[in-house]
Design a protein around this motif. Structure first.
Motif, PDB file in Angstrom:
ATOM      1  N   ASP A 134      29.628  79.473 -51.936  1.00  0.00           N
ATOM      2  CA  ASP A 134      29.720  80.931 -51.845  1.00  0.00           C
ATOM      3  C   ASP A 134      29.347  81.384 -50.434  1.00  0.00           C
ATOM      4  O   ASP A 134      28.305  80.986 -49.888  1.00  0.00           O
ATOM      5  N   LEU A 135      30.191  82.218 -49.822  1.00  0.00           N
ATOM      6  CA  LEU A 135      29.965  82.684 -48.455  1.00  0.00           C
ATOM      7  C   LEU A 135      29.455  84.115 -48.386  1.00  0.00           C
ATOM      8  O   LEU A 135      29.058  84.577 -47.319  1.00  0.00           O
ATOM      9  N   GLY A 136      29.486  84.825 -49.501  1.00  0.00           N
ATOM     10  CA  GLY A 136      29.016  86.205 -49.508  1.00  0.00           C
ATOM     11  C   GLY A 136      30.151  87.184 -49.711  1.00  0.00           C
ATOM     12  O   GLY A 136      31.259  86.814 -50.135  1.00  0.00           O
ATOM     13  N   ARG A 137      29.867  88.426 -49.390  1.00  0.00           N
ATOM     14  CA  ARG A 137      30.844  89.494 -49.576  1.00  0.00           C
ATOM     15  C   ARG A 137      31.561  89.819 -48.275  1.00  0.00           C
ATOM     16  O   ARG A 137      30.934  89.951 -47.234  1.00  0.00           O
ATOM     17  N   LEU A 138      32.862  89.962 -48.389  1.00  0.00           N
ATOM     18  CA  LEU A 138      33.693  90.330 -47.254  1.00  0.00           C
ATOM     19  C   LEU A 138      33.991  91.814 -47.352  1.00  0.00           C
ATOM     20  O   LEU A 138      34.391  92.315 -48.407  1.00  0.00           O
ATOM     21  N   ARG A 139      33.767  92.535 -46.248  1.00  0.00           N
ATOM     22  CA  ARG A 139      33.919  93.985 -46.272  1.00  0.00           C
ATOM     23  C   ARG A 139      35.044  94.431 -45.345  1.00  0.00           C
ATOM     24  O   ARG A 139      35.373  93.762 -44.383  1.00  0.00           O
ATOM     25  N   PHE A 140      35.604  95.590 -45.646  1.00  0.00           N
ATOM     26  CA  PHE A 140      36.517  96.302 -44.764  1.00  0.00           C
ATOM     27  C   PHE A 140      37.762  95.495 -44.410  1.00  0.00           C
ATOM     28  O   PHE A 140      38.068  95.255 -43.254  1.00  0.00           O
ATOM     29  N   LEU A 141      38.497  95.069 -45.427  1.00  0.00           N
ATOM     30  CA  LEU A 141      39.765  94.372 -45.222  1.00  0.00           C
ATOM     31  C   LEU A 141      40.906  95.374 -45.157  1.00  0.00           C
ATOM     32  O   LEU A 141      40.877  96.409 -45.805  1.00  0.00           O
ATOM     33  N   ASP A 142      41.926  95.036 -44.374  1.00  0.00           N
ATOM     34  CA  ASP A 142      43.127  95.875 -44.312  1.00  0.00           C
ATOM     35  C   ASP A 142      43.964  95.726 -45.582  1.00  0.00           C
ATOM     36  O   ASP A 142      44.590  96.667 -46.041  1.00  0.00           O
ATOM     37  N   SER A 143      43.972  94.499 -46.116  1.00  0.00           N
ATOM     38  CA  SER A 143      44.739  94.239 -47.336  1.00  0.00           C
ATOM     39  C   SER A 143      43.803  94.260 -48.548  1.00  0.00           C
ATOM     40  O   SER A 143      42.601  94.449 -48.406  1.00  0.00           O
ATOM     41  N   GLU A 144      44.368  94.061 -49.726  1.00  0.00           N
ATOM     42  CA  GLU A 144      43.578  94.040 -50.959  1.00  0.00           C
ATOM     43  C   GLU A 144      43.873  92.749 -51.728  1.00  0.00           C
ATOM     44  O   GLU A 144      44.631  92.746 -52.706  1.00  0.00           O
ATOM     45  N   PRO A 145      43.279  91.648 -51.298  1.00  0.00           N
ATOM     46  CA  PRO A 145      43.531  90.369 -51.983  1.00  0.00           C
ATOM     47  C   PRO A 145      42.932  90.365 -53.393  1.00  0.00           C
ATOM     48  O   PRO A 145      41.971  91.081 -53.675  1.00  0.00           O
ATOM     49  N   LYS A 146      43.517  89.519 -54.236  1.00  0.00           N
ATOM     50  CA  LYS A 146      43.035  89.374 -55.607  1.00  0.00           C
ATOM     51  C   LYS A 146      42.289  88.049 -55.739  1.00  0.00           C
ATOM     52  O   LYS A 146      42.429  87.174 -54.882  1.00  0.00           O
ATOM     53  N   PRO A 147      41.489  87.901 -56.781  1.00  0.00           N
ATOM     54  CA  PRO A 147      40.807  86.617 -56.996  1.00  0.00           C
ATOM     55  C   PRO A 147      41.790  85.451 -56.975  1.00  0.00           C
ATOM     56  O   PRO A 147      42.845  85.500 -57.603  1.00  0.00           O
ATOM     57  N   GLY A 148      41.453  84.430 -56.208  1.00  0.00           N
ATOM     58  CA  GLY A 148      42.326  83.272 -56.050  1.00  0.00           C
ATOM     59  C   GLY A 148      43.112  83.286 -54.756  1.00  0.00           C
ATOM     60  O   GLY A 148      43.602  82.240 -54.307  1.00  0.00           O
ATOM     61  N   ASP A 149      43.253  84.456 -54.131  1.00  0.00           N
ATOM     62  CA  ASP A 149      43.966  84.544 -52.857  1.00  0.00           C
ATOM     63  C   ASP A 149      43.124  83.933 -51.739  1.00  0.00           C
ATOM     64  O   ASP A 149      41.889  84.010 -51.745  1.00  0.00           O
ATOM     65  N   GLN A 150      43.823  83.335 -50.764  1.00  0.00           N
ATOM     66  CA  GLN A 150      43.124  82.711 -49.645  1.00  0.00           C
ATOM     67  C   GLN A 150      43.081  83.668 -48.449  1.00  0.00           C
ATOM     68  O   GLN A 150      44.062  84.354 -48.158  1.00  0.00           O
ATOM     69  N   VAL A 151      41.938  83.715 -47.787  1.00  0.00           N
ATOM     70  CA  VAL A 151      41.766  84.556 -46.598  1.00  0.00           C
ATOM     71  C   VAL A 151      41.074  83.735 -45.520  1.00  0.00           C
ATOM     72  O   VAL A 151      40.357  82.778 -45.815  1.00  0.00           O
ATOM     73  N   ARG A 152      41.325  84.120 -44.283  1.00  0.00           N
ATOM     74  CA  ARG A 152      40.684  83.465 -43.140  1.00  0.00           C
ATOM     75  C   ARG A 152      39.481  84.325 -42.734  1.00  0.00           C
ATOM     76  O   ARG A 152      39.618  85.539 -42.540  1.00  0.00           O
ATOM     77  N   VAL A 153      38.324  83.700 -42.596  1.00  0.00           N
ATOM     78  CA  VAL A 153      37.102  84.440 -42.310  1.00  0.00           C
ATOM     79  C   VAL A 153      36.336  83.773 -41.175  1.00  0.00           C
ATOM     80  O   VAL A 153      36.701  82.699 -40.703  1.00  0.00           O
ATOM     81  N   ARG A 154      35.265  84.451 -40.750  1.00  0.00           N
ATOM     82  CA  ARG A 154      34.303  83.862 -39.816  1.00  0.00           C
ATOM     83  C   ARG A 154      32.942  83.809 -40.488  1.00  0.00           C
ATOM     84  O   ARG A 154      32.504  84.771 -41.099  1.00  0.00           O
ATOM     85  N   VAL A 155      32.287  82.664 -40.346  1.00  0.00           N
ATOM     86  CA  VAL A 155      30.983  82.439 -40.950  1.00  0.00           C
ATOM     87  C   VAL A 155      29.951  82.224 -39.848  1.00  0.00           C
ATOM     88  O   VAL A 155      30.199  81.494 -38.886  1.00  0.00           O
ATOM     89  N   ASP A 156      28.817  82.879 -39.979  1.00  0.00           N
ATOM     90  CA  ASP A 156      27.751  82.732 -38.997  1.00  0.00           C
ATOM     91  C   ASP A 156      27.020  81.407 -39.223  1.00  0.00           C
ATOM     92  O   ASP A 156      26.383  81.220 -40.260  1.00  0.00           O
ATOM     93  N   PRO A 157      27.084  80.478 -38.268  1.00  0.00           N
ATOM     94  CA  PRO A 157      26.421  79.180 -38.467  1.00  0.00           C
ATOM     95  C   PRO A 157      24.905  79.291 -38.546  1.00  0.00           C
ATOM     96  O   PRO A 157      24.249  78.413 -39.103  1.00  0.00           O
ATOM     97  N   ARG A 158      24.338  80.377 -38.026  1.00  0.00           N
ATOM     98  CA  ARG A 158      22.883  80.559 -38.067  1.00  0.00           C
ATOM     99  C   ARG A 158      22.422  81.272 -39.335  1.00  0.00           C
ATOM    100  O   ARG A 158      21.229  81.331 -39.616  1.00  0.00           O
TER     101      ARG A 158
END
Length: 198
Positions: A134-158
């Motif tokens: 689990d990476l957390g909650r993604l906020r403020f997307l331009d699109s509206e993906p549904k559960p199961g859809d793949q998205v490209r994100v950035r994760v803070d290594p720290r």
């Protein structure tokens, strides 16, 4: 012959720069809070950023002449607005430089704020596509993906910040940075000018 008040000018410069430096320090702190893993942290950080200008403002006011009351009010408003906007820039600026691009899968669509409808402010809980973590909650997307859809994100290594979209610095962020820069220059001129006697 009236001499130019060089002493007041230099005093205004260093006091104003000190005020801006202190304000910047508080802005970074509130921006880190606002970039936390939940909307609660976003609300808390944003609210605290509104008062982040107060310590810097008090330092500036300490040496300003009494005749600059109007100048002081404008200075406080400028610093407060700049602080709030700048706090919102900490997360995207950091993540665009330090965040690790990662493929993620939307696992759940949740309500971003309990007092706001899900349709207006949805948040997307995402997990790492390869590990399922689990990476957390993604906020403020331009699109509206549904559960199961793949998205490209950035994760803070720290682990300091919440997950973001893969390109967190968009047109809005650049405009905000421009406004903050202009407000910073206005604050500098107001601060220096406020120390010059009539």
């Amino acid at each position: 012959m009236k001499h130019y008040p060089w002493g007041a000018l230099f005093k205004g410069i260093w006091r104003t720069l000190l005020a801006l430096a202190v304000t910047t320090g508080f802005v970074i702190g509130t921006g880190i809070l606002a970039g936390g893993p939940s909307f609660t942290w976003l609300a808390v950080g944003s609210a605290l950023s509104l008062v982040a200008a107060v310590p810097g403002y008090l330092l500036y006011r300490l040496g300003a002449p009494d005749h600059t009351v109007g100048n002081r009010v404008v200075m406080l408003l400028v610093l407060t607005l700049a602080s709030w906007l700048a706090a919102l820039l900490v997360l995207p600026a950091y993540m665009s430089r330090e965040g690790t691009p990662t493929d993620a899968v939307v696992t759940q669509v949740v309500r971003g704020l309990s007092s706001v409808s899900e349709e207006r402010f949805p948040a997307y809980r995402v997990a790492d596509a390869s590990t399922g973590k689990d990476l957390g909650r993604l906020r403020f997307l331009d699109s509206e993906p549904k559960p199961g859809d793949q998205v490209r994100v950035r994760v803070d290594p720290r682990g300091w910040f919440n997950v973001t979209v893969v390109d967190p610095t968009g047109r809005f962020i650049k405009l905000t940075a421009l406004v903050v820069g202009v407000l910073g220059l206005v604050a500098l001129f107001l601060g220096v000018g406020g120390h010059i006697p009539d």
